[in-house]
Design an enzyme around this catalytic site. Structure first.
Site, PDB file in Angstrom:
ATOM      1  N   HIS A 201      50.066  49.763  63.443  1.00  0.00           N
ATOM      2  CA  HIS A 201      51.272  50.319  62.825  1.00  0.00           C
ATOM      3  C   HIS A 201      51.130  51.780  62.395  1.00  0.00           C
ATOM      4  O   HIS A 201      51.951  52.640  62.748  1.00  0.00           O
ATOM      5  CB  HIS A 201      51.627  49.447  61.617  1.00  0.00           C
ATOM      6  CG  HIS A 201      52.986  49.644  61.059  1.00  0.00           C
ATOM      7  ND1 HIS A 201      53.266  50.573  60.066  1.00  0.00           N
ATOM      8  CD2 HIS A 201      54.154  49.023  61.313  1.00  0.00           C
ATOM      9  CE1 HIS A 201      54.541  50.505  59.749  1.00  0.00           C
ATOM     10  NE2 HIS A 201      55.114  49.580  60.492  1.00  0.00           N
TER      11      HIS A 201
ATOM     12  N   SER B 215      60.465  51.095  60.184  1.00  0.00           N
ATOM     13  CA  SER B 215      59.149  51.733  60.147  1.00  0.00           C
ATOM     14  C   SER B 215      59.035  52.846  61.171  1.00  0.00           C
ATOM     15  O   SER B 215      58.245  53.780  60.997  1.00  0.00           O
ATOM     16  CB  SER B 215      58.050  50.700  60.427  1.00  0.00           C
ATOM     17  OG  SER B 215      57.816  49.883  59.322  1.00  0.00           O
TER      18      SER B 215
ATOM     19  N   ASP C 235      49.763  53.969  55.203  1.00  0.00           N
ATOM     20  CA  ASP C 235      50.032  52.905  56.175  1.00  0.00           C
ATOM     21  C   ASP C 235      48.783  52.070  56.400  1.00  0.00           C
ATOM     22  O   ASP C 235      47.952  51.941  55.496  1.00  0.00           O
ATOM     23  CB  ASP C 235      50.536  53.537  57.487  1.00  0.00           C
ATOM     24  CG  ASP C 235      51.566  52.668  58.194  1.00  0.00           C
ATOM     25  OD1 ASP C 235      51.188  51.587  58.692  1.00  0.00           O
ATOM     26  OD2 ASP C 235      52.741  53.068  58.261  1.00  0.00           O
TER      27      ASP C 235
END
Length: 561
Positions: free
Chosen positions: A180, A376, A140
């Site tokens: 994220h 996600s 990620d």
């Protein structure tokens, strides 16, 4: 854990000096037969930036516009393709280590969250939190290893940066270049330490593999290849991939560049699986039918996007590659998230990803917490459940874990939406169904012991609403630990008083929220000693709204005997 092999050197000794106009390419040969191609790269205006000999994938850099065409004519070279439509940044040759975020100490204590309740993770924790020998690789934007909820489970030894396609093993190279990855990591394995949030598998380890580049947060193909190779060589049991491989949302095999990207990443995912890694990936957030692709208007995303017609031969990678578990997103309740991609025969399983005001709450850099929505967010729920499965079944292969993910998922029927094709057991929106952490840890509710009502019941101002549930086929009285799962959508839960009404009219108060509790929605499982009640009969969930202005609905509720 110690790596089995080293796939690429850290960028302390670059193969060449960066120059303006440098582009990156995959040069693909037969596995373990890269020597000739490497020599040809050097004599045709290129340099070898990284090489993954075990799968026959070389990352080459060149400023020559004719480099790819020339290399395609070299004996032993099977494919050559540009991995981006923009220049390689100068940072690739001397990467900066991201700064460690300044940490805030939270006063938040762990509370039940709708997403964890929806997949019964809160019940699974009472059985096991997972094994510390299971490592989940978070491919990620990087992970904040100092975060108070992640530090207890963070595996620094096996963390790395794969930005630009070469493993950077320097301390801190894995740190975040965005929120994220840290958010994803918290959903998987935030520690059960009384602070903030709890991950699906709070006893397993997290390793950060930063695949995103710092200036763009894009996940180019050479970066993902590096990430999968690292995962395989470092003994990860699971990887989570909440991204598509940039710059193409869909890679088409009739394009020479995209064909090379498909082949390179496919070889890397297969390599990781061959080393015992189950790869889990998000389906995407474009509300697109992946089983009926027609167009792509957002690619390439590193230069100027074009509107192109595509077919099902064009694929989202890594999510549509062989062996990868493809995850769709659900909202709060048994509903498809509005944005989630779908596709009959493409989606494997589904999990909470949030939608609208019902987002997934998790860790973000700096010791903080925040809410996000997306596939996600759904994918790490599945990665967490897979980690629980791997903890319970340590000798299982990726194929066996993949099969168990499908088996333990709870069927979710199609809504009244013609796009949702297939059966209740396997359909375009939810695949094999929503994952179930409680089943993953070996707790199976006996047939006839679980009852659910999914019908909406409006909750109006200053009124009492009831939803009925008929229980039959249960012998004797209810247990001392009757589980009451409650899913209420409401804009101000401080207005609510929630009770369970037994078949004989006895009332059991579940919760009377403080009047100043301005939190929206109720997603909790309550335990009631109902042993004096006959189990069979009509039970009711009673919700009283004791104030004006805010309204909502009973979205779903259930009883587990």
């Amino acid at each position: 854990m110690a790596p089995a092999t080293v796939t690429a050197a850290a960028p302390s000794a670059p193969a060449a000096v960066w120059a303006a106009g440098t582009r990156a390419y995959f040069v693909i040969t037969a596995p373990n037969d890269t020597a000739g191609a490497k020599s040809a790269i050097a004599t045709n205006g290129g340099s070898v930036f990284a090489s993954y000999d075990a799968i026959g994938v070389i990352v080459a850099h060149s400023t020559s516009a004719s480099f790819a065409a020339t290399m395609r004519g070299v004996s032993g070279v099977q494919q050559v393709g540009a991995t981006r439509t923009s220049d390689v940044p100068a940072d690739a040759y001397n990467p900066a280590i991201p700064a460690s975020p300044a940490q805030s100490t939270t006063t938040l204590t762990e509370t039940n969250r709708w997403d964890m309740t929806q997949i019964k993770a809160d019940q699974a924790w009472a059985v096991t939190t997972g094994s510390s020998s299971v490592v989940v690789g978070v491919l990620d934007t990087g992970v904040d290893d100092a975060h108070q909820d992640l530090a207890p489970n963070f595996d620094a030894t096996d963390s790395v940066s794969c930005a630009y396609g070469k493993a950077d093993t320097r301390t801190g190279a894995w740190r975040p270049v965005g929120d994220h990855g840290t958010h994803v990591a918290g959903t998987i394995a935030a520690a059960k330490n009384g602070k903030g949030v709890v991950g699906v598998a709070p006893g397993v380890k997290i390793a950060a593999v930063r695949v995103a580049e710092p200036s763009t947060s894009l996940f180019f193909a050479e970066n993902t290849v590096c990430g999968f190779m690292w995962s395989g060589d470092h003994g990860f049991k699971i990887t989570n991939n909440s991204y598509f491989t940039d710059p193409w949302q869909f890679n088409c095999p009739d394009d020479v560049d995209q064909a090379a990207i498909i082949e390179g990443v496919k070889r890397a995912t297969a390599y990781a699986e061959g080393k015992g890694v189950l790869n889990v990936a998000a389906a995407g957030n474009s509300n697109v039918n992946l089983a009926n692709k027609t167009s792509d208007t957002s690619s390439p995303n590193d230069s100027t996007a074009v509107n192109r017609t595509i077919t099902n031969a064009c694929i989202d990678i890594p999510t549509e590659l062989p062996g990868v578990v493809t995850v769709a997103a659900m909202g709060n309740g048994n509903v498809k998230a509005s944005y989630s991609n779908f596709g009959n025969g493409v989606i494997d399983v589904a999990a909470p990803g949030g939608d609208g005001s019902s987002g997934v709450y998790s860790t973000i850099p700096g010791g903080k917490y925040g809410t996000m929505n997306g596939t996600s967010m759904a994918s790490p729920h599945v990665a967490g459940v897979a980690a629980l499965l791997a903890s319970q079944n340590p000798t299982d292969t990726p194929a066996q874990l993949r099969a168990k993910l499908s088996t333990q998922a709870n069927d979710v029927a199609c809504p009244s939406d013609t796009r949702c094709t297939g059966t209740t057991a396997n359909n375009a929106f939810f695949g094999e169904g929503q994952v179930d952490a409680l089943k993953a840890v070996g707790v199976v509710v006996p047939p006839g012991k679980y009852f659910e009502n999914l019908a909406d019941v409006a909750i109006n101002d200053n009124s009492t609403s009831e939803s009925s549930l008929v229980v039959s086929g249960v012998t004797g009285n209810a247990p001392t630990t009757l589980k009451v799962g409650v899913n209420i959508v409401h804009t101000y839960r401080g207005d609510l008083v929630i009770s369970l009404v037994a078949p004989d009219g006895s009332v059991y108060l579940l919760e009377d929220f403080p009047n100043n509790d301005s939190t929206a929605n109720v997603n909790k499982t309550y335990t009631v000693n109902a042993s004096s009640e006959v189990a069979n009969g009509t039970w009711k969930l009673r919700v009283q709204d004791v104030a004006s202005q805010d309204t909502g609905k009973i979205d779903a509720w259930n009883l587990t005997f």
